[in-house]
Motif scaffolding. Structure first.
Motif, PDB file in Angstrom:
ATOM      1  N   HIS A 128      -2.688  10.192   5.845  1.00  0.00           N
ATOM      2  CA  HIS A 128      -2.078  11.051   6.869  1.00  0.00           C
ATOM      3  C   HIS A 128      -1.087  12.010   6.233  1.00  0.00           C
ATOM      4  O   HIS A 128      -0.777  11.919   5.041  1.00  0.00           O
ATOM      5  CB  HIS A 128      -1.345  10.188   7.906  1.00  0.00           C
ATOM      6  CG  HIS A 128      -2.251   9.339   8.740  1.00  0.00           C
ATOM      7  ND1 HIS A 128      -2.595   9.658  10.028  1.00  0.00           N
ATOM      8  CD2 HIS A 128      -2.885   8.180   8.454  1.00  0.00           C
ATOM      9  CE1 HIS A 128      -3.406   8.730  10.511  1.00  0.00           C
ATOM     10  NE2 HIS A 128      -3.602   7.820   9.569  1.00  0.00           N
ATOM     11  N   CYS A 129      -0.557  12.922   7.055  1.00  0.00           N
ATOM     12  CA  CYS A 129       0.561  13.788   6.683  1.00  0.00           C
ATOM     13  C   CYS A 129       1.685  13.571   7.693  1.00  0.00           C
ATOM     14  O   CYS A 129       1.419  13.336   8.875  1.00  0.00           O
ATOM     15  CB  CYS A 129       0.165  15.257   6.694  1.00  0.00           C
ATOM     16  SG  CYS A 129      -1.186  15.687   5.584  1.00  0.00           S
ATOM     17  N   GLN A 186      13.462  20.205   7.537  1.00  0.00           N
ATOM     18  CA  GLN A 186      12.727  20.409   6.292  1.00  0.00           C
ATOM     19  C   GLN A 186      12.646  19.098   5.479  1.00  0.00           C
ATOM     20  O   GLN A 186      12.700  19.117   4.249  1.00  0.00           O
ATOM     21  CB  GLN A 186      13.380  21.505   5.468  1.00  0.00           C
ATOM     22  CG  GLN A 186      13.088  22.906   5.978  1.00  0.00           C
ATOM     23  CD  GLN A 186      11.607  23.256   5.874  1.00  0.00           C
ATOM     24  OE1 GLN A 186      11.037  23.290   4.799  1.00  0.00           O
ATOM     25  NE2 GLN A 186      10.973  23.511   7.025  1.00  0.00           N
ATOM     26  N   ALA A 187      12.527  17.981   6.179  1.00  0.00           N
ATOM     27  CA  ALA A 187      12.372  16.684   5.509  1.00  0.00           C
ATOM     28  C   ALA A 187      11.140  16.729   4.611  1.00  0.00           C
ATOM     29  O   ALA A 187      10.162  17.424   4.902  1.00  0.00           O
ATOM     30  CB  ALA A 187      12.218  15.578   6.553  1.00  0.00           C
ATOM     31  N   TYR A 188      11.184  15.966   3.514  1.00  0.00           N
ATOM     32  CA  TYR A 188      10.051  15.960   2.587  1.00  0.00           C
ATOM     33  C   TYR A 188       9.964  14.606   1.886  1.00  0.00           C
ATOM     34  O   TYR A 188      10.885  13.786   1.949  1.00  0.00           O
ATOM     35  CB  TYR A 188      10.175  17.086   1.557  1.00  0.00           C
ATOM     36  CG  TYR A 188      11.338  16.935   0.604  1.00  0.00           C
ATOM     37  CD1 TYR A 188      11.152  16.419  -0.682  1.00  0.00           C
ATOM     38  CD2 TYR A 188      12.627  17.319   0.989  1.00  0.00           C
ATOM     39  CE1 TYR A 188      12.224  16.292  -1.556  1.00  0.00           C
ATOM     40  CE2 TYR A 188      13.696  17.189   0.117  1.00  0.00           C
ATOM     41  CZ  TYR A 188      13.500  16.673  -1.151  1.00  0.00           C
ATOM     42  OH  TYR A 188      14.559  16.525  -2.014  1.00  0.00           O
ATOM     43  N   GLY A 189       8.857  14.374   1.216  1.00  0.00           N
ATOM     44  CA  GLY A 189       8.668  13.132   0.478  1.00  0.00           C
ATOM     45  C   GLY A 189       7.514  12.308   1.007  1.00  0.00           C
ATOM     46  O   GLY A 189       7.003  12.544   2.113  1.00  0.00           O
ATOM     47  N   SER A 190       7.090  11.335   0.215  1.00  0.00           N
ATOM     48  CA  SER A 190       5.957  10.472   0.558  1.00  0.00           C
ATOM     49  C   SER A 190       6.438   9.063   0.889  1.00  0.00           C
ATOM     50  O   SER A 190       7.398   8.573   0.301  1.00  0.00           O
ATOM     51  CB  SER A 190       4.969  10.410  -0.611  1.00  0.00           C
ATOM     52  OG  SER A 190       4.532  11.694  -0.983  1.00  0.00           O
ATOM     53  N   LEU A 239      -0.165  -3.040  -2.746  1.00  0.00           N
ATOM     54  CA  LEU A 239      -0.890  -1.775  -2.819  1.00  0.00           C
ATOM     55  C   LEU A 239       0.027  -0.607  -2.464  1.00  0.00           C
ATOM     56  O   LEU A 239       0.021   0.429  -3.136  1.00  0.00           O
ATOM     57  CB  LEU A 239      -2.095  -1.796  -1.887  1.00  0.00           C
ATOM     58  CG  LEU A 239      -2.868  -0.476  -1.783  1.00  0.00           C
ATOM     59  CD1 LEU A 239      -3.420  -0.057  -3.135  1.00  0.00           C
ATOM     60  CD2 LEU A 239      -3.990  -0.589  -0.752  1.00  0.00           C
ATOM     61  N   ALA A 240       0.821  -0.777  -1.408  1.00  0.00           N
ATOM     62  CA  ALA A 240       1.742   0.284  -0.992  1.00  0.00           C
ATOM     63  C   ALA A 240       2.732   0.605  -2.114  1.00  0.00           C
ATOM     64  O   ALA A 240       3.042   1.782  -2.368  1.00  0.00           O
ATOM     65  CB  ALA A 240       2.495  -0.144   0.271  1.00  0.00           C
ATOM     66  N   SER A 241       3.209  -0.418  -2.792  1.00  0.00           N
ATOM     67  CA  SER A 241       4.143  -0.215  -3.905  1.00  0.00           C
ATOM     68  C   SER A 241       3.474   0.536  -5.045  1.00  0.00           C
ATOM     69  O   SER A 241       4.077   1.416  -5.670  1.00  0.00           O
ATOM     70  CB  SER A 241       4.676  -1.566  -4.399  1.00  0.00           C
ATOM     71  OG  SER A 241       5.373  -2.247  -3.378  1.00  0.00           O
ATOM     72  N   ASN A 242       2.216   0.179  -5.323  1.00  0.00           N
ATOM     73  CA  ASN A 242       1.460   0.890  -6.366  1.00  0.00           C
ATOM     74  C   ASN A 242       1.353   2.380  -6.049  1.00  0.00           C
ATOM     75  O   ASN A 242       1.514   3.237  -6.921  1.00  0.00           O
ATOM     76  CB  ASN A 242       0.054   0.309  -6.498  1.00  0.00           C
ATOM     77  CG  ASN A 242       0.034  -1.080  -7.105  1.00  0.00           C
ATOM     78  OD1 ASN A 242       1.063  -1.583  -7.546  1.00  0.00           O
ATOM     79  ND2 ASN A 242      -1.130  -1.705  -7.118  1.00  0.00           N
ATOM     80  N   ILE A 243       1.052   2.682  -4.791  1.00  0.00           N
ATOM     81  CA  ILE A 243       0.873   4.073  -4.373  1.00  0.00           C
ATOM     82  C   ILE A 243       2.179   4.851  -4.520  1.00  0.00           C
ATOM     83  O   ILE A 243       2.205   5.954  -5.074  1.00  0.00           O
ATOM     84  CB  ILE A 243       0.353   4.146  -2.923  1.00  0.00           C
ATOM     85  CG1 ILE A 243      -1.082   3.611  -2.852  1.00  0.00           C
ATOM     86  CG2 ILE A 243       0.417   5.584  -2.394  1.00  0.00           C
ATOM     87  CD1 ILE A 243      -1.605   3.434  -1.443  1.00  0.00           C
ATOM     88  N   VAL A 285      -3.050  -0.302   4.315  1.00  0.00           N
ATOM     89  CA  VAL A 285      -1.870   0.563   4.235  1.00  0.00           C
ATOM     90  C   VAL A 285      -2.158   1.888   4.911  1.00  0.00           C
ATOM     91  O   VAL A 285      -3.319   2.301   5.041  1.00  0.00           O
ATOM     92  CB  VAL A 285      -1.439   0.823   2.773  1.00  0.00           C
ATOM     93  CG1 VAL A 285      -1.085  -0.476   2.067  1.00  0.00           C
ATOM     94  CG2 VAL A 285      -2.507   1.589   1.997  1.00  0.00           C
ATOM     95  N   LEU A 286      -1.104   2.553   5.339  1.00  0.00           N
ATOM     96  CA  LEU A 286      -1.193   3.905   5.874  1.00  0.00           C
ATOM     97  C   LEU A 286      -0.270   4.778   5.037  1.00  0.00           C
ATOM     98  O   LEU A 286       0.931   4.512   4.934  1.00  0.00           O
ATOM     99  CB  LEU A 286      -0.791   3.937   7.349  1.00  0.00           C
ATOM    100  CG  LEU A 286      -0.974   5.270   8.061  1.00  0.00           C
ATOM    101  CD1 LEU A 286      -1.362   5.055   9.531  1.00  0.00           C
ATOM    102  CD2 LEU A 286       0.299   6.137   8.005  1.00  0.00           C
ATOM    103  N   VAL A 287      -0.841   5.817   4.428  1.00  0.00           N
ATOM    104  CA  VAL A 287      -0.110   6.677   3.501  1.00  0.00           C
ATOM    105  C   VAL A 287       0.272   7.985   4.179  1.00  0.00           C
ATOM    106  O   VAL A 287      -0.596   8.730   4.642  1.00  0.00           O
ATOM    107  CB  VAL A 287      -0.955   6.985   2.243  1.00  0.00           C
ATOM    108  CG1 VAL A 287      -0.111   7.769   1.230  1.00  0.00           C
ATOM    109  CG2 VAL A 287      -1.487   5.705   1.621  1.00  0.00           C
ATOM    110  N   GLU A 288       1.571   8.248   4.257  1.00  0.00           N
ATOM    111  CA  GLU A 288       2.064   9.553   4.706  1.00  0.00           C
ATOM    112  C   GLU A 288       2.299  10.357   3.431  1.00  0.00           C
ATOM    113  O   GLU A 288       3.329  10.220   2.764  1.00  0.00           O
ATOM    114  CB  GLU A 288       3.347   9.399   5.517  1.00  0.00           C
ATOM    115  CG  GLU A 288       3.182   8.646   6.835  1.00  0.00           C
ATOM    116  CD  GLU A 288       2.512   9.474   7.926  1.00  0.00           C
ATOM    117  OE1 GLU A 288       2.094  10.617   7.634  1.00  0.00           O
ATOM    118  OE2 GLU A 288       2.410   8.979   9.070  1.00  0.00           O
ATOM    119  N   THR A 289       1.330  11.188   3.071  1.00  0.00           N
ATOM    120  CA  THR A 289       1.327  11.836   1.767  1.00  0.00           C
ATOM    121  C   THR A 289       2.461  12.843   1.583  1.00  0.00           C
ATOM    122  O   THR A 289       2.828  13.162   0.446  1.00  0.00           O
ATOM    123  CB  THR A 289      -0.013  12.550   1.538  1.00  0.00           C
ATOM    124  OG1 THR A 289      -0.287  13.394   2.673  1.00  0.00           O
ATOM    125  CG2 THR A 289      -1.132  11.547   1.370  1.00  0.00           C
ATOM    126  N   GLY A 290       3.011  13.345   2.668  1.00  0.00           N
ATOM    127  CA  GLY A 290       4.092  14.318   2.601  1.00  0.00           C
ATOM    128  C   GLY A 290       4.272  14.980   3.945  1.00  0.00           C
ATOM    129  O   GLY A 290       3.545  14.682   4.905  1.00  0.00           O
TER     130      GLY A 290
END
Length: 373
Positions: free
Chosen positions: A110-111, A117-121, A183-187, A218-223
């Motif tokens: 996801h995004c 202007q928050a940012y980061g993964s 897995l989340a920590s690896n990402i 896991v669900l990844v918020e890429t940015g």
């Protein structure tokens, strides 16, 4: 007649060869590590809005396809996609696809978005929201159920706007929490160390799409698609390729760790033992057995010393698709701490003490409250 016999013989050989090939293919398929890749949103559900016109559903799909392309280069990995085109797939159906595939991992891409202007993964595992921010992220993702037909019936009255609705979500994923966090920590490590992205951490929240799965998920918020700089990065071919490679590497790291003798990380959510209690006196607890958890692996290893760096007195328990391996078996708190030290010296640096009562694992904090001899 001779010609006919030759034809029959050749036919038998071909049939037998095909049978063996088919049998081997089935065996190989079963032996493969199955990863389900889920591109968030799609079709009539565009995902989070961006003033620049970036579409979350398109970015998520491109990243997923890039991850899959890289993973598929590994012959022992099978990749399953919840969607490969711009179509709408319900949250319930996404989990159903993963469960049907008997996946070893479920990764949803996801995004993020915000009015600043928050940012980061950041990468999420299923759990109760620890703060309002986590709740709002999950709420935004879960609101897409309104696009589904009969969603009130499918989700049994679940209300994305009600914090109380989330309390029951975590139960099915509890046994996979350690692996999901790994897995989340690896990402996040890949994002932070290799891509130099801002690390917003591994978090817990009540995502329905994770609740539907019965494997580490896991669900990844890429940015943040709403950040001027990061949104441009997410929408670029370079950014998508870099993020995909990072996630691919994290998945491979996880796969290698659980398929070796010991997983790279073993997560302990129990209460640390008070060092003041550890002394030279015999300190045993009634009806409690302490063990040192040294490994968590998808491989069913023989509980022999040669598989565990010379350690003896190894036992194992199967939890879901995972085998947990333990060293030692004692009611003496001092003895188990001594064994924990030995395990760490052998290289099991993430090992920790667990407690059992009547054959069932209990919280270490509860065990230490019981009566001592």
């Amino acid at each position: 007649m001779k010609t006919n016999l030759q034809h029959i013989f050749v036919s038998i050989v071909l049939i037998f060869t095909c049978f063996l090939t088919s049998a081997n293919s089935n065996v190989n398929a079963k032996d493969k590590f199955v990863v389900v890749l889920d591109a968030g949103h799609g079709g009539k559900d565009p995902g989070k809005p961006s003033k620049k016109g970036y579409k979350e559903k398109d970015i998520a799909l491109k990243i997923v396809l890039a991850i899959g392309k890289e993973l598929e280069k590994n012959p022992d990995i099978k990749v399953v996609y919840t969607r490969k085109t711009d179509v709408f797939i319900g949250l319930f159906q996404r989990g159903k696809i993963a469960n049907k595939a008997k996946a070893d991992l479920f990764v949803s891409i996801h995004c993020n978005a915000h009015n600043t202007q928050a940012y980061g993964s950041e990468t999420y595992v299923l759990g109760l929201h620890r703060n309002e921010t986590n709740f709002n992220v999950a709420k935004a993702e879960n609101e897409v159920i309104s696009y589904e037909e009969d969603y009130q019936k499918t989700y049994a009255g679940f209300d994305p706007n009600s914090p109380e609705s989330y309390i029951g979500l975590t139960l099915m994923q509890e046994e996979y929490l350690d692996q999901s966090i790994q897995l989340a920590s690896n990402i996040q490590k890949q994002f932070t160390h290799k891509l130099k992205r801002k690390n917003r951490g591994v978090k817990q929240a009540g995502f329905i799409v994770l609740h539907q799965t019965v494997m580490p998920s896991v669900l990844v918020e890429t940015g943040f698609i709403t950040n001027n700089h990061e949104g441009k990065y997410l929408n670029s071919g370079k950014g998508q390729k870099e993020l995909a490679t990072a996630i691919k590497d994290a998945i491979l790291e996880y796969k290698n760790s659980v398929q070796q003798n010991v997983s790279g990380h073993v997560f302990d959510d129990s209460t640390p033992i008070n060092e003041d209690l550890v002394n030279d006196e015999v300190l045993t607890y009634d009806d409690i057995v302490f063990k040192v958890q040294i490994a968590a692996s998808s491989r069913n290893l023989k509980a022999k010393s040669y598989n565990f760096k010379g350690l003896s007195d190894i036992s194992k328990v199967k939890v879901g698709k995972l085998y947990k391996y333990y060293y030692g078996n004692t009611s003496d708190l001092n003895e188990i701490r001594r064994l924990e030290t030995i395990a760490k010296e052998k290289g099991y640096t993430s090992s920790f003490v667990v407690a059992f009562k009547d054959g069932e694992q209990i919280k270490l904090s509860e065990a230490l409250k019981t009566s001592k001899n």
